[in-house]
Every structure is written in C-alpha cells, then in structure tokens.
Write a protein that holds these residues in place. Structure first.
Motif, PDB file in Angstrom:
ATOM      1  N   ASN A   1      72.883  83.890  73.271  1.00  0.00           N
ATOM      2  CA  ASN A   1      73.839  82.864  73.713  1.00  0.00           C
ATOM      3  C   ASN A   1      74.769  83.377  74.801  1.00  0.00           C
ATOM      4  OD1 ASN A   1      73.008  80.770  71.880  1.00  0.00           O
ATOM      5  ND2 ASN A   1      73.972  81.934  70.250  1.00  0.00           N
TER       6      ASN A   1
ATOM      7  N   ARG B   1      70.461  72.583  78.115  1.00  0.00           N
ATOM      8  CA  ARG B   1      71.826  73.059  78.301  1.00  0.00           C
ATOM      9  C   ARG B   1      72.638  72.256  79.310  1.00  0.00           C
ATOM     10  NH1 ARG B   1      68.940  77.010  76.204  1.00  0.00           N
ATOM     11  NH2 ARG B   1      69.979  78.684  75.024  1.00  0.00           N
TER      12      ARG B   1
ATOM     13  N   TYR C   1      69.223  83.730  76.392  1.00  0.00           N
ATOM     14  CA  TYR C   1      69.191  82.595  75.471  1.00  0.00           C
ATOM     15  C   TYR C   1      69.388  83.076  74.027  1.00  0.00           C
ATOM     16  CZ  TYR C   1      66.303  80.949  79.465  1.00  0.00           C
ATOM     17  OH  TYR C   1      65.791  80.671  80.709  1.00  0.00           O
TER      18      TYR C   1
ATOM     19  N   TRP D   1      71.535  70.623  70.001  1.00  0.00           N
ATOM     20  CA  TRP D   1      70.377  69.974  70.625  1.00  0.00           C
ATOM     21  C   TRP D   1      69.535  69.263  69.571  1.00  0.00           C
ATOM     22  CZ3 TRP D   1      68.213  68.220  74.853  1.00  0.00           C
ATOM     23  CH2 TRP D   1      66.854  67.938  74.848  1.00  0.00           C
TER      24      TRP D   1
ATOM     25  N   HIS E   1      64.782  75.532  78.675  1.00  0.00           N
ATOM     26  CA  HIS E   1      66.106  76.028  78.293  1.00  0.00           C
ATOM     27  C   HIS E   1      67.204  75.385  79.143  1.00  0.00           C
ATOM     28  CE1 HIS E   1      65.382  79.064  75.216  1.00  0.00           C
ATOM     29  NE2 HIS E   1      64.282  79.411  75.855  1.00  0.00           N
ATOM     30  N   CYS E   2      66.951  75.218  80.430  1.00  0.00           N
ATOM     31  CA  CYS E   2      67.958  74.571  81.281  1.00  0.00           C
ATOM     32  C   CYS E   2      68.130  73.100  80.916  1.00  0.00           C
ATOM     33  CB  CYS E   2      67.562  74.715  82.750  1.00  0.00           C
ATOM     34  SG  CYS E   2      67.660  76.413  83.391  1.00  0.00           S
TER      35      CYS E   2
ATOM     36  N   PRO F   1      69.637  75.526  71.639  1.00  0.00           N
ATOM     37  CA  PRO F   1      71.071  75.777  71.501  1.00  0.00           C
ATOM     38  C   PRO F   1      71.686  74.846  70.473  1.00  0.00           C
ATOM     39  CG  PRO F   1      70.614  74.536  73.509  1.00  0.00           C
ATOM     40  CD  PRO F   1      69.279  74.934  72.943  1.00  0.00           C
TER      41      PRO F   1
END
Length: 423
Positions: A214, A261, A211, A360, A257-258, A357
């Motif tokens: 990136n 994304r 993460y 967001w 995090h998922c 990210p």
C-alpha cells in the motif's frame, strides 16, 4: 460443443502433471522441472481447481533448497551455467526460480528447511544502497525483475523469517525507487534511459511491491497514459504486434491496479481490456495451453528443458495467460468468456499475486457510449492494417458499431471527450 477455454486449460496442466505423478514438465514430453511443477499447480489454483499437493511434490520442493545459500535449485538448473556475458546468468536464474517458488510454498503451506541466507545481505543498508545505485535503467525490463526479487525477499524476511533488519531495508528500497521514478510516466527509465515499452515491462515488477505494501502511487495518470499507448491494433500490448505473455500481463496488471485506485480513463481501459481478452484467447491452442507468442521459437530464459518450437503450449506462458485473464475479470467479470470462472490469485507477494485496495468492489458495467465509439474507431483502424480482401468487411463492421451511437464518420458532433488518437 466447444469445451470452455478454462476447462481446456486445466486439462493441459493436468496432462503435464500426469507425466510425473504430481510433478510436471515445462513443456509436453519434456523433463520434470521445478518451474513446470509450480506453474502447473498454481495455474490450476488460478482457475479455481483444488489440485492436491502430494507428499512427493512437497519433498521435491524442499529437497531443491540449497542449505548454504537457501536458494531453490530445481533439476533444470543443477549444473547449468549460462553462456558468458548473458544477462540471465546463473545468479539471476537462481533468484528468479527462488522468487517463483516462494509464493508456491506460502500458498500450499510448504515449510522450507532453511532461511534464504542469500537474501540477508540486502538487509545491510550500505550494501543495499550500492546495489540499488548499480541498476541500469537502459535495461529496465531486466532490472525490474532484479528489483522485484529484492523487494519480495525483504517482505519475506520481515514477515516470515522475522529478520530484524528487513523492515528498515524495505523502507530504503522504497525511498530509492521514489527518488528515481520519472514523474511524467510513474515508471523508471523513461527519463532518457529507455523506451516507454521497456519501462512498462520492467516497472510492472517493482510496482507489485508498491501495491502489496500500500505504498503511495503518485503518478497514476502517467502510468495509464503510457500503458494505453503501447496497445497494438491486434489487442496485445506490444506496439509491434504479437505481444507475448509477459508483455500483456505487465501492461494489464498496471491498468487493473490503476483502474481500482483512480477514476481516470476508465472507459478506455475497459475497451483496451476487451481487446486484450480477444487477443489472448485467440492464442490458445487446441490442447488448452498457450505458447509465449505466435510463430516464434520459445525458451524460458535459456533454461534447459524449457525450449519449444513455435506455437507449442508451455507451462510458463499458460500460467501467465491465465493470470492475465483473471486480472481482466476483476474489471470485466461479465464478459462471456470470463463469467463464472472461479478465478483466484496467489496469496503471497510475487508474480501471480493480486489484491484489491480497501473499498474496491467488483462491478460489471455495461458498455458505455464512449466504449462503443472506441470499438467502432478500433474496427476502422484494423481496416487500415488489413489487406484489400478484408478491408471492406471490417470497415463495414466499424461503421455498424458507430451507427449504433448515432454518429457518422466525419460527424462534427462530439459526445465523447478525449477520444484517443493512439492505438
């Protein structure tokens, strides 16, 4: 009137710091530790509290650095040798402490006196390749820590020490992990070496570097599917129940995090996070701190000064619980227990770091029809695991939730596709 959980948690950290004039123990009444000091001050930072880092704290940290290796050796590890044959041997503990203290130094502008000489060997491509090949995925949780240490240190060597070989070594680090990742789960070890549970608890660590840099995550759906299956009906992410601070943050961090994304199973993730939120807050003690888990003796990898009786609040699990709640607030900022808490994260890579990210933006969606159905089904599942004295009460609660959706148990109507059979 009940004190808000975050105010109570801040009070717990300050009680540890008050024992040592800005230095803290790892448990109430324990000796001063470098771990405890960093966790207490960072924990207050996570809560939005601006605790001053006094000069004696800065001297305490910098004086703990070994001039020969560059590693940090707190008083808790001076002269300590782990029992022969244990995985958490002295080398592992020194790397763990160093990688815990580095983000603290970077967060509060504490300049170390020496480079991290011990990490320079990982810039040697042949040494790094052999080291990576020697990882044992049967112990994926343990190895995840080791792999994070190396990835985190390579980023530090590249960006802070400006070591000329660190960038290429980090590229090789990623290439090896990309090759050995199980495409079915997006993790390491699930292709015949370890359980999904072990793989999640390990994979959390190296995924932090993914993460942070990136780096492409090619199997997000597999990650989400694997983590959601671990959740116990009590809300924690251990299928056996009574999940500890590590197990929950490892799972929640991956889900957050998922979620940011890919638009995949988002309603189910929000539902899982609400359940975990209730589970975590239920473990908080009246003194504001958290134990690692309920009703089990606790120690931080066997380090002196960190052992505690069951249910005693300690600095490490309290720090990690607060970080987990801050992560949940990234997706559920409107939850009453989280709303208005000025959460923050560590700015530097390591456990405790988080960054969204690009593109967001935090939103606070109202509970959807799918989430209400999931909650009703969850209450019915709880009823299956409760004694007869509670069965009818909880079953009625589940039926009430379902009734608000216009469904009845056994209805053939299916307004929600993909309602999970797990958890």
């Amino acid at each position: 009137m009940k004190v808000p959980w975050n105010i109570s948690a801040a009070g717990f950290f300050r009680s540890l710091l008050s024992q040592g004039e800005g230095l803290a123990s790892s448990k109430p009444g324990g000796p001063i530790t470098l771990y405890g000091t960093c966790y207490a001050i960072l924990g207050l930072h996570f809560l939005g509290e601006d605790e001053p880092v006094m000069d004696n704290v800065r001297r305490f940290v910098t004086s703990a650095q070994d001039s020969e290796s560059g590693l940090l050796i707190g008083p808790e590890l001076v002269g300590f040798e782990a029992a022969p044959g244990v995985m958490h041997d002295r080398g592992h503990l020194l790397m763990h402490l160093t990688c815990s203290v580095l983000p603290f130094c970077q967060q509060f502008s504490i300049q170390l006196k020496h480079p991290i000489f011990e990490a320079h060997k990982f810039c040697d491509q042949s040494y790094l390749e052999q080291w990576m090949k020697s990882r044992n995925w049967r112990h994926a949780w343990f190895e995840g820590n080791n792999i994070l240490f190396v990835g985190q240190l390579l980023v530090y060597l590249r960006d802070t020490e400006m070591h000329p070989g660190a960038g290429a070594a980090l590229d090789s680090w990623f290439q090896w992990l990309d090759r050995t990742m199980d495409p079915a789960t997006g993790l390491w070890g699930t292709n015949g070496f370890c359980s999904p549970m072990e793989a999640v608890y390990g994979g959390y660590h190296q995924l932090l570097v993914y993460y942070h840099q990136n780096h492409l995550l090619p199997h997000i759906r597999g990650l989400v599917d694997t983590v959601l299956k671990l959740q116990h009906y009590d809300g924690g992410f251990n299928p056996n129940g009574n999940a500890g601070a590590c197990e929950d943050v490892d799972s929640v961090d991956i889900l957050i995090h998922c979620y940011k994304r890919l638009d995949y199973r988002r309603a189910e993730i929000r539902h899982a996070l609400r359940r975990c939120l209730r589970h975590i807050l239920a473990t908080q003690n009246p003194d504001g701190g958290f134990p690692y888990s309920r009703d089990w003796p606790q120690t931080h990898m066997g380090i002196p000064g960190t052992d505690a009786a069951p249910n005693v609040s300690c600095s490490f699990p309290t720090w990690f619980r607060i970080h987990t709640l801050a992560l949940i607030a990234e997706v559920l900022p409107g939850e009453p227990a989280l709303h208005g808490v000025p959460f923050r994260f560590s700015n530097a890579l390591g456990m405790g770091w988080h960054q969204s990210p690009d593109g967001w933006s935090v939103v606070s969606p109202a509970a959807t029809l799918e989430e209400r159905v999931l909650e009703g089904l969850h209450q019915l599942r709880i009823a299956k695991h409760c004694g007869r004295n509670h069965l009818r009460t909880i079953k009625r609660a589940g039926l009430r939730v379902l009734s608000k959706t216009g469904l009845s148990v056994g209805s053939s109507r299916k307004p929600v596709s993909g309602t999970p059979s797990h958890n």
